[in-house]
Structures are given as C-alpha cells and as structure tokens.
Design an enzyme around this catalytic site. Structure first.
Site, PDB file in Angstrom:
ATOM      1  N   GLU A 257       0.684  -1.062   0.121  1.00 15.81           N
ATOM      2  CA  GLU A 257       0.024   0.146   0.088  1.00 15.81           C
ATOM      3  C   GLU A 257       0.908   1.296  -0.015  1.00 15.81           C
ATOM      4  O   GLU A 257       0.411   2.262  -0.573  1.00 15.81           O
ATOM      5  CB  GLU A 257      -1.016   0.084   1.196  1.00 15.81           C
TER       6      GLU A 257
ATOM      7  N   ASP B  80      -5.024  -9.271  -7.918  1.00 16.14           N
ATOM      8  CA  ASP B  80      -5.303  -8.281  -9.137  1.00 16.14           C
ATOM      9  C   ASP B  80      -3.958  -7.722  -9.570  1.00 16.14           C
ATOM     10  O   ASP B  80      -3.729  -7.717 -10.688  1.00 16.14           O
ATOM     11  CB  ASP B  80      -6.477  -7.296  -8.828  1.00 16.14           C
TER      12      ASP B  80
ATOM     13  N   GLU C 290     -18.975  -5.343  -3.285  1.00 10.53           N
ATOM     14  CA  GLU C 290     -17.659  -5.971  -3.188  1.00 10.53           C
ATOM     15  C   GLU C 290     -17.349  -7.214  -3.549  1.00 10.53           C
ATOM     16  O   GLU C 290     -16.435  -7.629  -3.962  1.00 10.53           O
ATOM     17  CB  GLU C 290     -17.093  -5.577  -1.761  1.00 10.53           C
TER      18      GLU C 290
ATOM     19  N   GLU D  47     -12.325   0.433 -10.615  1.00 13.07           N
ATOM     20  CA  GLU D  47     -12.109  -0.472 -11.634  1.00 13.07           C
ATOM     21  C   GLU D  47     -12.847  -0.402 -12.791  1.00 13.07           C
ATOM     22  O   GLU D  47     -12.463  -0.532 -13.904  1.00 13.07           O
ATOM     23  CB  GLU D  47     -11.964  -1.814 -10.979  1.00 13.07           C
TER      24      GLU D  47
HETATM   25  C1  DMJ Z   1      -6.345   0.812  -5.344  1.00 13.10           C
HETATM   26  O1  DMJ Z   1      -5.848   1.070  -4.322  1.00 13.10           O
HETATM   27  C2  DMJ Z   1      -5.511   0.149  -6.253  1.00 13.10           C
HETATM   28  O2  DMJ Z   1      -6.191   0.081  -7.588  1.00 13.10           O
HETATM   29  C3  DMJ Z   1      -5.175  -1.357  -6.098  1.00 13.10           C
HETATM   30  O3  DMJ Z   1      -4.286  -1.970  -7.168  1.00 13.10           O
HETATM   31  C4  DMJ Z   1      -6.312  -2.248  -5.796  1.00 13.10           C
HETATM   32  N1  DMJ Z   1      -7.289  -1.487  -4.925  1.00 13.10           N
HETATM   33  C5  DMJ Z   1      -7.620  -0.348  -5.014  1.00 13.10           C
HETATM   34  C6  DMJ Z   1      -8.820   0.522  -5.558  1.00 13.10           C
HETATM   35  O4  DMJ Z   1      -9.915  -0.343  -5.598  1.00 13.10           O
END
Ligand code: DMJ
Length: 534
Positions: free
Chosen positions: A124, A264, A340, A361
C-alpha cells in the site's frame, strides 16, 4: 419509502441519455466538480492527516490501517502523511490545476517526513505514497506541463528516495520476497508475520524501478525484480499462482486464486494472460480455481476484478474486454454500484462483503475500452458511473463509501484512491488531452508515469517493457488465447469490440454481420435476442 426513493434515484442515474461528442466538455466539468468536492473537503477537514471522514467532517490516519484487518500494533504517535494530498497530485496535474499542484508539492517538500514510528503495509505504501510521489515528481520536472511557476528542485524525489530506503529492509528474507509489513522508523518487527499476498510482493517493480532509474541507486529495482522472479518461479505447471505465501519458506499458503483480491495488481505488472483465460474464465466471467489443478474453487465476482477488461485492452483482446465489461456493467446496473463480492453460483451478494468503497476499476476499464474503440457507448457508461456515485455517495462533506449496497447505508470514509483513480479515469474518459504527444504507464493506483527517452536510457531493466505501457495503438487482431490471427472483417477493418454504428440510438446489434469475430476463439459471433454480440 426509502426504497422507493432509492429506486427512483437509481432509475434516474441509469437511464441517462447517451452523451454526444459536444457533451464531453460538460461531463469533464462534472468530474472536475466531483474531484474538487472530494479534494476541497479533504483539505478543509482532514489535511494533513491521511483520509477524510466525510460524514463526521473529520479525518483518519489510515495508512497504518490499510490491509491491517485486525488493526494490530497501531501507533500511538502517528498523525498522518497527507496521503490523500499525495494521491491527488497526479490528478490535479491531469485536470491542469497547476496552482493547487504547486501548493501541494511545496507543502510536502517543507513538511512531509517518513521518520515516523508506524507499521505500514509495504504494498500500500509503495502504490499510494511512493507511486504518488514519483508520478508527481515526473510531472513537476516536466517544464512543458508548466505546473511549477517557481521552479522545482527534486524535493519529491528526495522524499520518495527516503521512503524507498525505509522499505528496503523488508526484502531481507531467505527468499528475497519482502515482508508485507514494516515500521518506517524501526524496520521489520522481530515477530512480524511471514505471510504475504501475491499482489503484496509482486506489484512493486514499477515504482521501485522508476526510483532506481531516477536516483541511480539500483537497489530498489534489483530487489523488486528479484522478488518478482522468485514469485514467478513458484507458479504451477498450469502457469498459475496462488493468493498467499510464506516469505521464509517460499511455499504457498493459499492455492486458490483468481483475478481479484490478493492478486489483481500482480497481473497489471506481469503478464500471465493466457493461463488466466484458460483456467479462470467461464464465458465472460471469472471464477477462482486451485492453481495446481485448475479446478474451480469459488464462483464469485469481486469488485476488484473489474480492472480486467482494461488489462485485456492493453493486451489487445478487445472483444473479450468488451464482453466482460458488459457483464460487469450489468451487475453494476443491478445495484447502481458494485457490491464488493457477489456470489455467482447463488446469484446474490455476499452476506458480509456488501460494501462499495468508491472503487475505480469499472471506470478504469471503461476508459481503456473507449481509448481502444472510440465507441461513444463507453462515454455513456462513464456518465452512468459518475451519476451513480453522485446519487449514492455524495454528501455535503465529500464522498462517502457505501457500507451496504442493499440499503445504500453510508460509511464515514473517503478512500484516497477515489481521488487518484476513480476521478482521474472518469476525467480522462471525457478529456484525454493531457495524454497527447507522449506515452504513459498507469500504475495500479492510477498514477501516471510518462515514458520518456531519458528514463528509458538509464542502465538496466529488461522487464519494464512488459509493464502496463499505455499508448494509443490500434488493437491487434490476434486471439490471445489461441495465438491465431483472427480473420479480418470486410472492408479491411480490424475486429475489435462490438462496435455498432453510432447512428443506432440503442447501440445494439441487429444481425450477426454487426458482430464480427470473437478475439478469444476467432469464431464468428452472433447477435443475441437482446441485441448484444456474443
Ligand atoms: C487501489 O488501491 C488500487 O487500484 C489497487 O491496485 C487495488 N485496490 C484499490 C482500488 O480499488
């Protein structure tokens, strides 16, 4: 009554007419307004803390909470790193708000320090803070962008380097795969957990690579690449990876995996497309499967999966991207926003994961599909997404996450990625002039990394060419699944999305000649009863 009002709001939000070309300017201004509603309220009520609480008009120092589900070992002294400001800089640049960009850069240069006793999630911290700083550095440095009226002396790069150096001890493990957690002041705690996720350790190379090239210190890139290579060596014979692993033993602790949470962003930074298409795809949806056998484990949609059609565009599999995007959009339209987690086999929302935290997304995939096809239908989708967010999440103090998509009850939290990603992708959908004349890489957090000669000519990296390079190329007409070249349509055009002529008001197909071939199978597609190519 409440439900009726919600229903009416939903109908209004989703039945918006298709925007014509001249409407894009107005839509862009609507997104700017959204962004500023979020940003101004953050600056007023939360800055320099991490994120805004838009209902109570207060703040949260959430950097230490990100990914920390049990909220363990929280700091007693940490009071924020202006996370939302850092995340907003590249969006301010895209929206050409140079005065606020410059103000933000100067404040950070004067005041931000990472010498703080706080345990953070390496991933993060990397995608939000490090990526945000490096992206803003690139933008501030580029004199053509005219973002800094009084010059710029690499202050953000210095901050990024300091942060990067504080993350490096996390890589000191037997496998080279980094710990998921580190204390920015004191390093890795002696009893730190040795479990990490595939996203957590496999999505560091863009930011770390850029930091090495900018500072001349190869360590960042070397360590991120070493971890990535080790991770890739752990793939199964099916070329699949699991979701969780142990950094000391290099063994998987969770073999079930898919394209959503926990993995992801790994796919955004490394290509394993064909294996995913072969083992996780079911029609246009994706289920989870055991990496060893390919046997389906969970039949679920997670809202993070919605980045996938965007990635498919970058690979060139436009028809598959369009098909999956349409399915995901149907789910969005069912609720007005995404839950979610949605259980595909049971056909219902997961009992506890019913929230929508303003994720980007779907907007991201819509942006990439519009870039590839120029089909105005995607502008309409962007308008729907924007309207839904305004209807359900906008409150006087900013944008609140939705706690439960069944009741639309709100949560007192405005996530920083709403400013770095959701608003940015929507804005770029309606005005992409910022991207003119240069190729860019979008980080997994939506931060822009311009790809320029000087950056590329720095010594090293082989892997960067495989990153999410965004350029305005024409879609290729090769099936990513079979590597066969698809037959071309008549008139010599390249088959891409279900690109129905704009003159047709509902943008639906009438006969199969509107649909061309499927880029994943090369088979001729047909026009369904409802008017969709499949
Ligand atoms: C963001 O922090 C980034 O896109 C990450 O790769 C996945 N999740 C969140 C948004 O949903």
């Amino acid at each position: 009554m409440m439900l009726l009002l919600l229903g009416l709001a939903l109908v209004e939000a989703l039945s918006a007419p298709i925007p014509r070309f001249e409407e894009r300017a107005a839509l862009k201004e609507d997104v700017r307004n959204m962004f500023h509603h979020a940003y101004d309220n953050y600056m007023k009520y939360a800055f320099p803390h991490d994120e805004l609480k838009p209902l109570s008009l207060s703040y949260t120092d959430s950097l230490e909470e990100l990914g920390n589900l049990k909220l363990e070992r929280l700091s007693e002294t940490y009071s924020g790193s202006a996370l939302t400001l850092v995340e907003s800089l590249s969006s301010l640049a895209v929206m050409k708000n140079s005065s606020e960009f410059e103000k933000g850069v100067l404040w950070l240069a004067e005041n931000l320090s990472f010498d703080v006793d706080v345990r953070v999630n390496v991933f993060e911290c990397n995608i939000r803070l490090l990526g945000g700083l490096i992206s803003a550095h690139f933008l501030a440095k580029d004199s053509r962008k005219q973002l800094m009226s009084n010059g710029y002396n690499d202050q953000l790069l210095m901050l990024a380097e300091d942060l990067g150096l504080r993350l490096l001890p996390a890589f000191d493990t037997p496998t080279g795969i980094p710990y998921a957690w580190i204390n920015l002041k004191t390093g890795v705690h002696p009893n730190e957990t040795t479990e990490t996720s595939t996203s957590g350790c496999g999505s560091l190379v863009l930011e770390m690579g850029a930091l090495s090239r900018l500072t001349g210190n190869p360590q960042f890139e070397n360590l991120a690449l070493r971890a990535l290579r080790k991770l890739w060596s752990m793939r199964s014979e099916l070329n699949l990876l699991g979701t969780n692993l142990d950094i000391n033993t290099g063994r998987w602790t969770e073999y079930s995996s898919g394209i959503g949470a926990g993995i992801d962003s790994f796919y955004e930074y490394l290509d394993a497309y064909r294996a995913v298409q072969q083992h996780y795809r079911y029609g246009s949806w994706y289920h989870d499967a055991d990496m060893r056998t390919g046997k389906a484990t969970y039949w679920q949609f997670t809202s993070l999966q919605a980045f996938w059609p965007g990635l498919q565009v970058l690979i060139g599999d436009i028809a598959a991207a369009n098909a999956t995007h349409r399915e995901f959009l149907r789910l969005w339209e069912m609720f007005g926003i995404f839950p979610e987690r949605y259980l595909l086999d049971a056909g219902k929302v997961h009992p506890t994961e019913r929230y929508y935290p303003l994720r980007p997304e779907l907007a991201e995939s819509t942006f990439f599909l519009y870039q590839a096809t120029k089909d105005p239908w995607y502008l309409d989708v962007g308008k729907k997404i924007m309207n839904s967010i305004n209807v359900f999440s906008r409150v006087p103090g900013g944008f609140a996450s939705v706690r439960d998509v069944m009741t639309m009850k709100l949560e007192d939290h405005q996530h920083s990625f709403f400013l770095s990603e959701t608003c940015k992708y929507l804005y770029l959908l309606f005005d992409d002039s910022f991207l003119d004349g240069e190729n860019h890489v979008f980080s997994t957090e939506g931060h822009l990394f311009p790809v320029n000669q000087s950056w590329q000519q720095q010594p090293r990296p082989k892997i960067l060419s495989r990153l999410r390079l965004f350029s305005r190329q024409k879609p290729i007409d090769t099936s990513a699944l079979t590597s066969k070249t698809c037959p071309r349509l008549s008139r010599g055009s390249v088959e891409s999305a279900c690109h129905i002529p704009d003159t047709r008001a509902d943008h639906r197909c009438v006969s199969r000649s509107d649909c061309g071939v499927d880029a994943t199978t090369c088979a001729k597609r047909s026009c369904s009863f409802a008017g969709y190519c499949s």
